[in-house]
Scaffold this active site. Sequence first.
Site, mmCIF file in Angstrom:
data_model
loop_
_atom_site.group_PDB
_atom_site.id
_atom_site.type_symbol
_atom_site.label_atom_id
_atom_site.label_comp_id
_atom_site.label_asym_id
_atom_site.label_seq_id
_atom_site.Cartn_x
_atom_site.Cartn_y
_atom_site.Cartn_z
ATOM 1 C CG HIS A 33 -1.869 -1.095 1.335
ATOM 2 N ND1 HIS A 33 -1.748 -2.085 2.275
ATOM 3 C CD2 HIS A 33 -2.985 -1.385 0.617
ATOM 4 C CE1 HIS A 33 -2.748 -2.935 2.138
ATOM 5 N NE2 HIS A 33 -3.508 -2.540 1.139
ATOM 6 N N GLY A 143 -2.424 -1.826 -7.225
ATOM 7 C CA GLY A 143 -1.308 -2.758 -7.304
ATOM 8 C C GLY A 143 -1.538 -3.837 -8.345
#
Length: 277
Positions: A33, A143
């Site tokens: 993150h 991601g």
Amino acid sequence: MQVVHTIAEARRARAAFDELGFVPTMGYLHQGHLALVERARAECPAVAVSIFVNPTQFGPHEDYARYPRDTARDLALLEAAGVDLVFIPTVEEMYPAGFGTYVIQPAADEVLEGAARPGHFRGVATVVCKLFNIIQPTKSYFGQKDAQQTVVVRQMVRDLNIPVEIVIVPTVREPDGLALSSRNVYLTPEQRAAAPVLYRALRAAAERYAAGERSGEVLRAVMREVLSTEPLAKPEYVSVAHPHTLRELDQIGPEGALLSMAVRFDQVRLIDNWLLL
């Protein structure tokens, strides 16, 4: 760093910024993150992050209730990372009584994570669409680890004419290759030692591809063979698919392929992927 909890507060706070990078998360943040936040910081003058464990993307027998949460730790990490705005809504704020509109991509529900987790991408697409409408970011960061999610979000943005640029950031891994995931915390020490078998299986297939192999079935067999060396690993699916349509490939063409898999270690379900170009 400003922390807000309602849509009205988020919109007022958003008005203070011109260009804004946005990282949607479910919290329990890890270095993956933070890599998204770091990329957003590098490209945008201001960065917003949302923390929301979205119930509509979990199935009835999945881990919504026990999904790890630690908001105080998350906020400390985000402040240290230089985030400007954090949006932490309640379920009632995002899905008030009478809520009934969902974003659905039927094709996504037929393959890979969509087939394995019915309704998952309806929940993902709906909450991301809502967050884009609330935050109205210039760019949003995702991601590569959640490869199918990136395909779903990109198509939604394209189909619904949402004015946001989607930026995909490479998967962050542990030194032994295990992809970072909030769910890794569930792994027992024995399972954690076994979990890098996903990365080894993907790498083995990628090496065969680099050596000239273009048969989807051969590469699937390579991955299954590596996974079979780890008794704790129970594969749910192993895939060699087109990188855009995510349909299984017999032969890999010039557009390459997405290698992906879902593997269970008892109650813990891990996913990983490798993009062949």
